[in-house]
Design an enzyme around this catalytic site. Structure first.
Site, PDB file in Angstrom:
ATOM      1  N   CYS A 161       0.801  -1.224   0.000  1.00 54.09           N
ATOM      2  CA  CYS A 161       0.000   0.000   0.000  1.00 54.09           C
ATOM      3  C   CYS A 161       0.834   1.274   0.000  1.00 54.09           C
ATOM      4  O   CYS A 161       0.275   2.363  -0.049  1.00 54.09           O
ATOM      5  CB  CYS A 161      -0.973  -0.032   1.163  1.00 54.09           C
ATOM      6  SG  CYS A 161      -1.994  -1.508   1.099  1.00 54.09           S
ATOM      7  N   HIS A 294      -3.273   8.235   5.630  1.00 51.42           N
ATOM      8  CA  HIS A 294      -3.395   6.881   5.097  1.00 51.42           C
ATOM      9  C   HIS A 294      -4.817   6.396   5.402  1.00 51.42           C
ATOM     10  O   HIS A 294      -5.454   5.792   4.562  1.00 51.42           O
ATOM     11  CB  HIS A 294      -2.333   5.980   5.732  1.00 51.42           C
ATOM     12  CG  HIS A 294      -2.298   4.606   5.143  1.00 51.42           C
ATOM     13  ND1 HIS A 294      -2.111   4.393   3.798  1.00 51.42           N
ATOM     14  CD2 HIS A 294      -2.442   3.378   5.711  1.00 51.42           C
ATOM     15  CE1 HIS A 294      -2.146   3.083   3.556  1.00 51.42           C
ATOM     16  NE2 HIS A 294      -2.346   2.451   4.692  1.00 51.42           N
ATOM     17  N   GLU A 305      -2.219   5.881  13.414  1.00 48.77           N
ATOM     18  CA  GLU A 305      -1.892   7.091  12.645  1.00 48.77           C
ATOM     19  C   GLU A 305      -2.181   8.347  13.470  1.00 48.77           C
ATOM     20  O   GLU A 305      -1.411   9.310  13.453  1.00 48.77           O
ATOM     21  CB  GLU A 305      -2.679   7.109  11.326  1.00 48.77           C
ATOM     22  CG  GLU A 305      -2.238   8.245  10.404  1.00 48.77           C
ATOM     23  CD  GLU A 305      -2.767   8.120   8.975  1.00 48.77           C
ATOM     24  OE1 GLU A 305      -3.602   7.235   8.713  1.00 48.77           O
ATOM     25  OE2 GLU A 305      -2.330   8.921   8.124  1.00 48.77           O
ATOM     26  N   LYS A 326     -10.045   7.791   1.306  1.00 46.62           N
ATOM     27  CA  LYS A 326     -10.426   6.372   1.182  1.00 46.62           C
ATOM     28  C   LYS A 326     -11.883   6.175   1.585  1.00 46.62           C
ATOM     29  O   LYS A 326     -12.506   5.178   1.224  1.00 46.62           O
ATOM     30  CB  LYS A 326      -9.503   5.498   2.042  1.00 46.62           C
ATOM     31  CG  LYS A 326      -8.070   5.445   1.498  1.00 46.62           C
ATOM     32  CD  LYS A 326      -7.232   4.400   2.217  1.00 46.62           C
ATOM     33  CE  LYS A 326      -5.827   4.292   1.652  1.00 46.62           C
ATOM     34  NZ  LYS A 326      -4.907   5.342   2.110  1.00 46.62           N
ATOM     35  N   HIS A 331      -9.843   1.762  -0.655  1.00 43.35           N
ATOM     36  CA  HIS A 331      -8.394   1.587  -0.563  1.00 43.35           C
ATOM     37  C   HIS A 331      -7.920   1.000  -1.884  1.00 43.35           C
ATOM     38  O   HIS A 331      -8.130  -0.180  -2.166  1.00 43.35           O
ATOM     39  CB  HIS A 331      -8.053   0.659   0.603  1.00 43.35           C
ATOM     40  CG  HIS A 331      -6.584   0.674   0.948  1.00 43.35           C
ATOM     41  ND1 HIS A 331      -5.641   1.217   0.112  1.00 43.35           N
ATOM     42  CD2 HIS A 331      -5.930   0.235   2.053  1.00 43.35           C
ATOM     43  CE1 HIS A 331      -4.437   1.089   0.682  1.00 43.35           C
ATOM     44  NE2 HIS A 331      -4.591   0.502   1.863  1.00 43.35           N
ATOM     45  N   PHE A 390       1.246  -2.761   4.776  1.00 44.16           N
ATOM     46  CA  PHE A 390       1.454  -4.054   5.438  1.00 44.16           C
ATOM     47  C   PHE A 390       2.947  -4.339   5.517  1.00 44.16           C
ATOM     48  O   PHE A 390       3.697  -4.052   4.585  1.00 44.16           O
ATOM     49  CB  PHE A 390       0.814  -5.164   4.605  1.00 44.16           C
ATOM     50  CG  PHE A 390      -0.562  -5.526   5.057  1.00 44.16           C
ATOM     51  CD1 PHE A 390      -1.262  -4.713   5.940  1.00 44.16           C
ATOM     52  CD2 PHE A 390      -1.169  -6.688   4.598  1.00 44.16           C
ATOM     53  CE1 PHE A 390      -2.536  -5.055   6.352  1.00 44.16           C
ATOM     54  CE2 PHE A 390      -2.451  -7.031   5.002  1.00 44.16           C
ATOM     55  CZ  PHE A 390      -3.132  -6.219   5.878  1.00 44.16           C
TER      56      PHE A 390
END
Lengths: 402, 406
Positions: A161, A294, A305, A326, A331, A390
């Site tokens: 990502c 994000h 975050e 998002k 996503h 990830f």
């Protein structure tokens, strides 16, 4: 070291095709989520996704297989960005000094899936000539290079990502070194059933909508699309009197080195990424007007975050708007940070911030200004754009008004 | 003044052997690793030969924990990274971990496991597929595994650019050390043989037929032999390496990459771009073609690709192209795709340290169209500067200069 600016943008996302449509949709809080159509989801508990709608293919594809590749989105967004920048097919530039870097998470899986689904007995059935030609991820950039006549360095970033931001970081380094004058950068992604299953089985998918930072957030909604931008040295842009959206000031990378899938609970890596980006950009936390988060809508990411933002922005954490697009476009995995980079430039150019939609119930653990539900007009001079993948693979970049 | 970037550790998982010592011994002796493949069921296909990694005991390097969830590619990468770090005598403590990153090139990454996972999904149903099966199926999960294993904090990056992936990863790592993003980078290339990889080449008729041997630049060549492996280096800021008294194998002093295309490009254009990429790399190293002692050719036994390379070398080196030694390790090793440039880097470093050039085996019938000085026997030669060519079929041309550290 040469300064690097953004001179062209292109977008293909779930709530709009083309920069103007997409930006209006984002500012109006238009949700791109709908029933999943890429494949039959009846065996799953989740049936929603942010797919690109009403897309007309803008190029001649060699066969049915290649028409189902990421290329259809990256080509369209790249063409828009190059036209927008005034470079066209770059014929007049020094082609060897123009390169391409594109990020993707899954690469060209869907054409393989499409074939194998019909004849599942033998895995080799998923690999025909059309698939063979596009299957290596490098086809994403080599096809674009041939379409538009680029002859400089070429790279596909496979970094889950944060793939898009890795590609942008790599390009910025090349421009700084003086190896190239122009870089076409970005990210592209489709919705492979494989990745849908992956997120589904990890229980990371929200059942109906993506609600970043909301107390009731249940996960992410998977999405697709492409975001492409033209980066070039300020000199090169000035020479051709190009319109400039923003300056790419720097990036920060880090790695949690912590776990294959879960983020570091206190956001140690995220903090380092943001702080490295600020220091490369020679900026302080006081200079930032907007954080493009994000914000995946998963319980772990949004909490982490928020903590990381508080650690970097200290007393200013509550006054800086933070939003996650998002919530509207899902996503888009490897394309996400590239699309968000494009949107960061648009925020600067339009002095406006797109909202986080579906924000209903405040979470005491996520207590920042998330620009809930309505876009906002305000002066935006400097944007920080986060991507935390990830494996704890983090890249943040910073854009500001020239 | 650019910072110097040196190599202080080499880790090899190769069909020619585990560890750089075995790899080197077999390479200089010309002991081919090519044989009928055992790991794939190829009963339906004509091309059977390949060069597979054998006898890797992953436990020796990574311990037992979690091993059964790891794919071959991750085992190759993890084991070779551990070997490289041990070889460099490097202790990645808390402080150094903040300045240590990983940058790996792989053409397909873990694509084969990703597609296996999909095959399971459609046969067994999505709810029946064990979550542990998805543990190591992201294209970059091998790199994530290694970053977690060594607790690296600086960055983790996987890049894919076809055959040049490993070369581009090494080139990119040089620049990241030079611009201060890291002091140490674990860099190189990894590729694993899979049905997926096989079919890509098989369908495009790129694999060698007939006796199925690899014979770069030989007149009889008609395709390449698939190979696999992982070739990983500890790349380090020279000052950092010297301050800890590390043994230095060599310096990566130049990198250059250009795209020539293939669908729309004729041979002339491809020759020109390959030649320009070498030139770019030599300029980046601040040297001249007169200082190149050895060319490590891309030479993979492809009919067209070897021809293009030979002509590009001729174009750049002129008359000297008939003297300067050229060798192709893919004759012995096969074509390890995204790992191949890293394999050539390992060979170049070992040539510099041992004063030997490994032979291009199976080179018996000279092709007048590839008129180079092909080294076909083990050759003693004091080597200071090696040019590595790494060319992709779809048009990436990347080069590195490896030189003796002074």
């Amino acid at each position: 070291m040469p300064r690097v600016v953004v001179t062209g943008l292109g977008l293909v996302i779930a709530n709009g095709i083309g920069v103007t449509n997409a930006w209006n949709a984002l500012m109006n809080g238009k949700d791109g989520t709908a029933e999943l159509k890429s494949f039959d989801s009846s065996q799953y508990k989740v049936h929603r996704a942010c797919e690109v709608k009403d897309f007309k293919i803008d190029t001649v594809f060699e066969n049915e297989t290649t028409a189902n590749t990421i290329h259809k989105y990256t080509y369209t967004a790249a063409k828009e960005a190059l036209r927008d920048s005034g470079l066209g097919d770059i014929a007049r530039s020094n082609r060897e000094r123009a390169g391409i870097a594109i990020g993707t998470l899954a690469g060209e899986l869907p054409p393989f899936e499409y074939l194998l689904r019909n004849t599942p007995e033998d895995k080799a059935n998923g690999l025909d000539m059309g698939v063979a030609l596009t299957y290596p991820p490098s086809s994403i950039t080599t096809l674009l290079s041939e379409d538009f006549g680029f002859e400089g360095p070429n790279m596909v970033s496979l970094n889950a990502c944060s793939s898009g931001n890795h590609a942008i970081a790599w390009a910025l380094d090349l421009l700084h070194e003086g190896t190239v004058d122009v870089m076409l950068v970005g990210g592209g992604e489709l919705i492979p059933q494989t990745e849908f299953t992956h997120f589904h089985n990890l229980k990371a998918l929200a059942p109906d909508k993506c609600q970043p930072f909301d107390k009731e957030r249940k996960g992410l909604v998977i999405g697709e699309g492409a975001g492409i931008m033209v980066l070039e040295t300020l000199d090169s842009a000035k020479k051709r009197d190009a319109e400039i959206y923003a300056e790419l000031k720097g990036y920060g990378m880090s790695c949690d080195g912590h776990h294959m899938t879960a983020p570091h609970p206190e956001g140690a890596g995220a903090i380092v990424a943001m702080s490295n980006a600020l220091s490369m950009a020679n900026l302080s936390y006081e200079d930032v007007d907007y954080i493009n988060a994000h914000g995946t809508g998963t319980p772990l990411n949004d909490r982490m975050e928020t903590l990381a933002i508080k650690s970097i922005f200290k007393e200013r954490a509550n006054e800086i708007p933070v939003s996650s697009i998002k919530s509207m476009i899902g996503h888009t995995m490897g394309a996400a940070s590239a699309i968000e980079s494009v949107v960061s430039c648009l925020a600067i150019n339009n002095n406006a911030i797109p909202p986080t939609i579906h924000y209903e119930t405040p979470d005491p653990e996520c207590d920042l200004d998330y620009v809930p539900n309505e876009g906002r007009e305000t002066e935006v001079n400097c944007v920080i754009n986060n991507s935390f993948a990830f494996g704890g693979n983090n890249v943040t970049n910073i854009f500001s008004k020239l | 003044m650019k910072k110097k970037v040196v190599i202080t550790g080499i880790g090899v998982v190769s069909p020619l052997g585990i560890g750089h010592q075995d790899f080197w011994n077999n390479l200089v002796s010309g002991n081919s690793a090519i044989a009928p493949m055992e790991g794939l069921d190829l009963s339906k296909y004509e091309s059977k030969n390949g060069a597979e990694v054998k006898d890797l005991n992953t436990e020796d390097f990574l311990g037992r924990k979690g091993l059964r969830y790891l794919n071959n590619g991750t085992k190759f990468l993890g084991s070779s990274a551990k070997m490289a770090v041990d070889d460099a005598n490097l202790e990645i403590d808390d402080e150094l971990s903040n300045h240590t990153g990983i940058l790996i090139g792989s053409s397909l990454g873990n694509f084969a496991q990703t597609t296996d996972y999909f095959h399971d999904i459609i046969r067994e149903g999505p709810s029946e597929v064990s979550p542990m099966k998805s543990y190591d199926v992201a294209l970059n999960s091998s790199v994530n595994y290694v970053s977690v294993f060594f607790k690296m904090k600086s960055f983790a990056r996987t890049i894919s650019s076809g055959f040049t992936s490993g070369t581009d990863a090494i080139g990119n790592a040089v620049k990241l050390i030079q611009n201060g993003k890291a002091k140490v980078i674990i860099a190189g290339g990894v590729e694993q043989i899979s049905l997926d990889l096989y079919m890509i080449f098989y369908l495009q008729k790129m694999l060698a037929t007939g006796n199925e041997i690899s014979m770069p630049f030989d007149k009889r060549r008609d395709g390449f032999i698939m190979s696999e492996g992982s070739y990983i280096f500890v790349m380090e800021e020279a000052e950092h390496a010297q301050s800890r008294g590390a043994k230095i194998y060599g310096e990566i002093s130049g990198y250059g990459s250009l795209f020539s295309g293939n669908r729309k490009s004729d041979i002339e254009k491809r020759v020109e771009k390959a030649c320009n990429a070498m030139k770019l790399c030599i300029d980046d190293a601040g040297t001249s073609q007169d200082n190149i002692d050895l060319i490590s050719a891309n030479g993979n036994s492809g009919k067209l690709s070897d021809l293009i390379e030979a002509n590009a070398v001729k174009e750049l080196f002129g008359e000297k192209s008939e003297e300067i030694p050229v060798h192709a390790i893919k004759s012995t090793l096969g074509e390890s795709y995204g790992a191949s440039g890293a394999a050539q880097t390992a060979s170049a470093l070992l040539s510099i340290n041992n004063g030997l050039v490994p032979p291009t085996i199976n080179y018996d019938e000279k092709d007048p169209e590839c008129n180079l000085n092909i080294v076909n026997e083990k050759h003693e030669r004091n080597t200071n500067t090696v040019l590595i060519n790494s060319f992709d079929l779809s048009g990436n041309n990347s080069c590195l200069i490896i030189k003796k550290h002074e």
